[in-house]
Design a protein around this motif. Structure first.
Motif, PDB file in Angstrom:
ATOM      1  N   TYR A  44     -20.444   5.220 -50.276  1.00 26.82           N
ATOM      2  CA  TYR A  44     -19.523   6.161 -49.642  1.00 26.82           C
ATOM      3  C   TYR A  44     -18.569   5.497 -48.655  1.00 26.82           C
ATOM      4  O   TYR A  44     -17.373   5.780 -48.662  1.00 26.82           O
ATOM      5  N   ASP A  45     -19.059   4.585 -47.824  1.00 29.37           N
ATOM      6  CA  ASP A  45     -18.166   3.973 -46.828  1.00 29.37           C
ATOM      7  C   ASP A  45     -17.928   2.477 -47.058  1.00 29.37           C
ATOM      8  O   ASP A  45     -17.229   1.833 -46.274  1.00 29.37           O
ATOM      9  N   GLN A  46     -18.499   1.924 -48.129  1.00 34.17           N
ATOM     10  CA  GLN A  46     -18.324   0.526 -48.519  1.00 34.17           C
ATOM     11  C   GLN A  46     -18.791  -0.477 -47.457  1.00 34.17           C
ATOM     12  O   GLN A  46     -18.368  -1.625 -47.457  1.00 34.17           O
ATOM     13  N   SER A  47     -19.673  -0.031 -46.559  1.00 32.72           N
ATOM     14  CA  SER A  47     -20.223  -0.971 -45.573  1.00 32.72           C
ATOM     15  C   SER A  47     -21.244  -1.876 -46.271  1.00 32.72           C
ATOM     16  O   SER A  47     -21.994  -1.449 -47.149  1.00 32.72           O
ATOM     17  N   LEU A  48     -21.264  -3.139 -45.867  1.00 27.57           N
ATOM     18  CA  LEU A  48     -22.163  -4.128 -46.451  1.00 27.57           C
ATOM     19  C   LEU A  48     -23.578  -3.880 -45.951  1.00 27.57           C
ATOM     20  O   LEU A  48     -23.828  -3.836 -44.748  1.00 27.57           O
ATOM     21  N   ILE A  49     -24.515  -3.715 -46.878  1.00 30.70           N
ATOM     22  CA  ILE A  49     -25.920  -3.524 -46.537  1.00 30.70           C
ATOM     23  C   ILE A  49     -26.659  -4.856 -46.588  1.00 30.70           C
ATOM     24  O   ILE A  49     -27.415  -5.200 -45.690  1.00 30.70           O
ATOM     25  N   ARG A  50     -26.404  -5.625 -47.651  1.00 31.10           N
ATOM     26  CA  ARG A  50     -27.079  -6.917 -47.811  1.00 31.10           C
ATOM     27  C   ARG A  50     -26.228  -7.826 -48.684  1.00 31.10           C
ATOM     28  O   ARG A  50     -25.609  -7.376 -49.646  1.00 31.10           O
ATOM     29  N   GLU A  51     -26.220  -9.121 -48.339  1.00 30.49           N
ATOM     30  CA  GLU A  51     -25.497 -10.102 -49.144  1.00 30.49           C
ATOM     31  C   GLU A  51     -26.415 -11.290 -49.400  1.00 30.49           C
ATOM     32  O   GLU A  51     -27.145 -11.730 -48.515  1.00 30.49           O
ATOM     33  N   ILE A  52     -26.376 -11.770 -50.626  1.00 31.45           N
ATOM     34  CA  ILE A  52     -27.188 -12.924 -51.028  1.00 31.45           C
ATOM     35  C   ILE A  52     -26.235 -13.998 -51.532  1.00 31.45           C
ATOM     36  O   ILE A  52     -25.387 -13.725 -52.385  1.00 31.45           O
ATOM     37  N   ASN A  53     -26.355 -15.219 -51.000  1.00 33.15           N
ATOM     38  CA  ASN A  53     -25.534 -16.360 -51.418  1.00 33.15           C
ATOM     39  C   ASN A  53     -26.437 -17.429 -52.006  1.00 33.15           C
ATOM     40  O   ASN A  53     -27.489 -17.725 -51.442  1.00 33.15           O
ATOM     41  N   GLN A  54     -26.011 -17.997 -53.106  1.00 31.34           N
ATOM     42  CA  GLN A  54     -26.783 -19.057 -53.759  1.00 31.34           C
ATOM     43  C   GLN A  54     -25.833 -20.131 -54.237  1.00 31.34           C
ATOM     44  O   GLN A  54     -24.861 -19.840 -54.919  1.00 31.34           O
ATOM     45  N   LYS A  55     -26.097 -21.376 -53.892  1.00 32.97           N
ATOM     46  CA  LYS A  55     -25.301 -22.503 -54.375  1.00 32.97           C
ATOM     47  C   LYS A  55     -25.816 -22.895 -55.749  1.00 32.97           C
ATOM     48  O   LYS A  55     -27.014 -23.050 -55.951  1.00 32.97           O
ATOM     49  N   GLY A  56     -24.916 -23.048 -56.723  1.00 30.75           N
ATOM     50  CA  GLY A  56     -25.289 -23.405 -58.093  1.00 30.75           C
ATOM     51  C   GLY A  56     -25.426 -24.906 -58.275  1.00 30.75           C
ATOM     52  O   GLY A  56     -25.186 -25.696 -57.359  1.00 30.75           O
TER      53      GLY A  56
END
Length: 132
Positions: free
Chosen positions: A105-117
């Motif tokens: 609904y508000d496009q707020s970030l809940i969680r982000e996961i970053n992984q280097k390939g």
């Protein structure tokens, strides 16, 4: 583009070529997204996956490469030859993968996961018909 060197050895019916170069290549920056809604509640989420190098907004990623190729060419007439070879490409940048979970609904970030390939590479087959 690429810069490098090559060697070519020719006989009456055969030509052998080897090349080695360094350069840049454009690769696509695939993205995928979908929306999920929890059963029995109004909670909904946008899930976004992105493959990129350093700029998550870029549609294409420019990466440094090392390229090598060996090829044999058989002359079947004065104006036609057939070629067969192998190519190898080594990418010099490790890609970054991101996954983000956003409130629908508000496009707020809940969680982000970053992984280097890992460093990517490719082995290819070179087939050709040459006319001159």
């Amino acid at each position: 583009g690429m810069i490098g060197s090559f060697y070519r050895h020719e006989t009456d019916k055969w030509a052998f070529t080897g090349s080695l170069g360094i350069g840049i290549a454009n690769t696509g920056s695939p993205r995928m997204s979908y929306s999920l809604k929890e059963k029995g509640t109004n909670a909904a989420y946008d899930i976004r996956y992105n493959w990129s190098g350093h700029n998550t907004k870029a549609e294409y990623k420019v990466m440094g490469i090392i390229y090598a190729e060996v090829k044999a060419e058989k002359k079947i007439s004065r104006k036609i030859s057939l070629s067969l070879g192998l190519s190898y490409t080594q990418y010099l940048v490790r890609p970054k993968f991101t996954a983000g979970i956003y409130d629908y609904y508000d496009q707020s970030l809940i969680r982000e996961i970053n992984q280097k390939g890992n460093y990517a590479n490719a082995l290819g087959i070179v087939l050709g018909v040459c006319f001159w």
